[in-house]
Scaffold this active site. Structure first.
Site, mmCIF file in Angstrom:
data_model
loop_
_atom_site.group_PDB
_atom_site.id
_atom_site.type_symbol
_atom_site.label_atom_id
_atom_site.label_comp_id
_atom_site.label_asym_id
_atom_site.label_seq_id
_atom_site.Cartn_x
_atom_site.Cartn_y
_atom_site.Cartn_z
ATOM 1 N N TYR A 89 4.188 36.770 -24.462
ATOM 2 C CA TYR A 89 3.154 36.513 -25.458
ATOM 3 C C TYR A 89 1.857 37.211 -25.048
ATOM 4 O O TYR A 89 1.180 37.827 -25.875
ATOM 5 C CB TYR A 89 2.908 35.007 -25.604
ATOM 6 C CG TYR A 89 4.087 34.269 -26.189
ATOM 7 C CD1 TYR A 89 4.301 34.237 -27.565
ATOM 8 C CD2 TYR A 89 5.002 33.625 -25.366
ATOM 9 C CE1 TYR A 89 5.395 33.574 -28.095
ATOM 10 C CE2 TYR A 89 6.099 32.957 -25.886
ATOM 11 C CZ TYR A 89 6.291 32.928 -27.255
ATOM 12 O OH TYR A 89 7.382 32.286 -27.770
ATOM 13 N N ASN A 111 6.263 33.399 -38.450
ATOM 14 C CA ASN A 111 6.991 34.605 -38.840
ATOM 15 C C ASN A 111 8.007 34.290 -39.937
ATOM 16 O O ASN A 111 8.975 33.587 -39.702
ATOM 17 C CB ASN A 111 7.708 35.194 -37.615
ATOM 18 C CG ASN A 111 8.547 36.396 -37.965
ATOM 19 O OD1 ASN A 111 8.382 36.973 -39.044
ATOM 20 N ND2 ASN A 111 9.436 36.783 -37.071
ATOM 21 N N CYS A 119 11.094 38.293 -33.276
ATOM 22 C CA CYS A 119 10.220 37.415 -32.507
ATOM 23 C C CYS A 119 10.986 36.706 -31.398
ATOM 24 O O CYS A 119 10.372 36.158 -30.484
ATOM 25 C CB CYS A 119 9.537 36.410 -33.435
ATOM 26 S SG CYS A 119 10.669 35.448 -34.408
ATOM 27 N N HIS A 120 12.312 36.720 -31.462
ATOM 28 C CA HIS A 120 13.081 36.098 -30.379
ATOM 29 C C HIS A 120 12.941 36.889 -29.079
ATOM 30 O O HIS A 120 13.274 36.398 -28.021
ATOM 31 C CB HIS A 120 14.556 35.980 -30.780
ATOM 32 C CG HIS A 120 15.206 37.283 -31.128
ATOM 33 N ND1 HIS A 120 15.041 37.893 -32.363
ATOM 34 C CD2 HIS A 120 16.000 38.124 -30.414
ATOM 35 C CE1 HIS A 120 15.731 39.030 -32.371
ATOM 36 N NE2 HIS A 120 16.302 39.194 -31.209
ATOM 37 N N GLU A 145 22.239 40.004 -27.413
ATOM 38 C CA GLU A 145 21.715 41.367 -27.272
ATOM 39 C C GLU A 145 21.918 41.892 -25.866
ATOM 40 O O GLU A 145 22.294 43.047 -25.665
ATOM 41 C CB GLU A 145 20.228 41.404 -27.660
ATOM 42 C CG GLU A 145 20.005 41.157 -29.151
ATOM 43 C CD GLU A 145 18.561 41.426 -29.588
ATOM 44 O OE1 GLU A 145 17.736 41.827 -28.754
ATOM 45 O OE2 GLU A 145 18.280 41.226 -30.794
#
Length: 152
Positions: A89, A111, A119-120, A145
């Site tokens: 952040y 979001n 945003c993850h 991912e």
DNA sequence: GACGATAGCCCTT
DNA sequence: AAGGGCTATCGTC
């Protein structure tokens, strides 16, 4: 206005894609597994490929003009994070050159377009941070991912 | 003014 | 080394 629906096996959830003049929102919804899909938009097929493990870069026009300038900036900057990578952040705040880590978290909490605006991939300096749709989803996406990147 | 999807510092075990 | 309390910080409502 168009609303598509796809099913994500990874999440065990349906996803509603709301498109008007641009992509307006992505919602996770708990319909039955056999609820029908509806795919008319390019982005819906992209999302489907994403959930099949393809390391895809989404390119769609977003409809976020109703958001504050700061929020728009946060989303833009978040969108630059590459597949499988993360940023904190505070790191994101530095990239923007404005606002602090909490303000960034605040903006991301609103979001309207998760996954497409990844945003993850924004995490706390210590720990994973939050996720408005549920921390379990964030964890699954990140592990998914990472797995796909490693299997390259 | 209050509230966060934060960060950092300073304790305790 | 890990966890809890405290507070500075910054954009929104």
């Amino acid at each position: 206005m168009t609303i598509d629906i796809i099913y994500s096996k990874l999440l065990g959830l349906h996803i509603e894609i709301d498109y008007t003049t641009g992509l307006r929102s992505i919602r996770f919804s708990k319909l039955g597994e056999n609820s029908k899909e509806r795919k008319t938009l390019g982005i819906s097929f992209d999302l489907e490929r994403y959930f099949e493990g393809e390391m895809i870069d989404f390119s769609v026009d977003l409809d976020i003009s109703h958001l504050s300038p700061f929020e728009q900036k946060v989303l833009e900057e978040t969108r630059k994070i590459k597949y499988g990578r993360t940023i904190t952040y505070s790191g994101l705040a530095e990239n923007i050159g404005r606002g602090g880590p909490r303000a960034v978290g605040n903006a991301l909490g609103k979001n309207p377009i998760p996954i497409i605006v990844p945003c993850h991939r924004v995490v706390a300096k210590k720990g994973i941070g939050g996720y408005s749709a549920g921390i379990d989803i964030k964890t699954k996406l990140l592990e998914f991912e990472k797995r796909n990147v490693n299997n390259l």
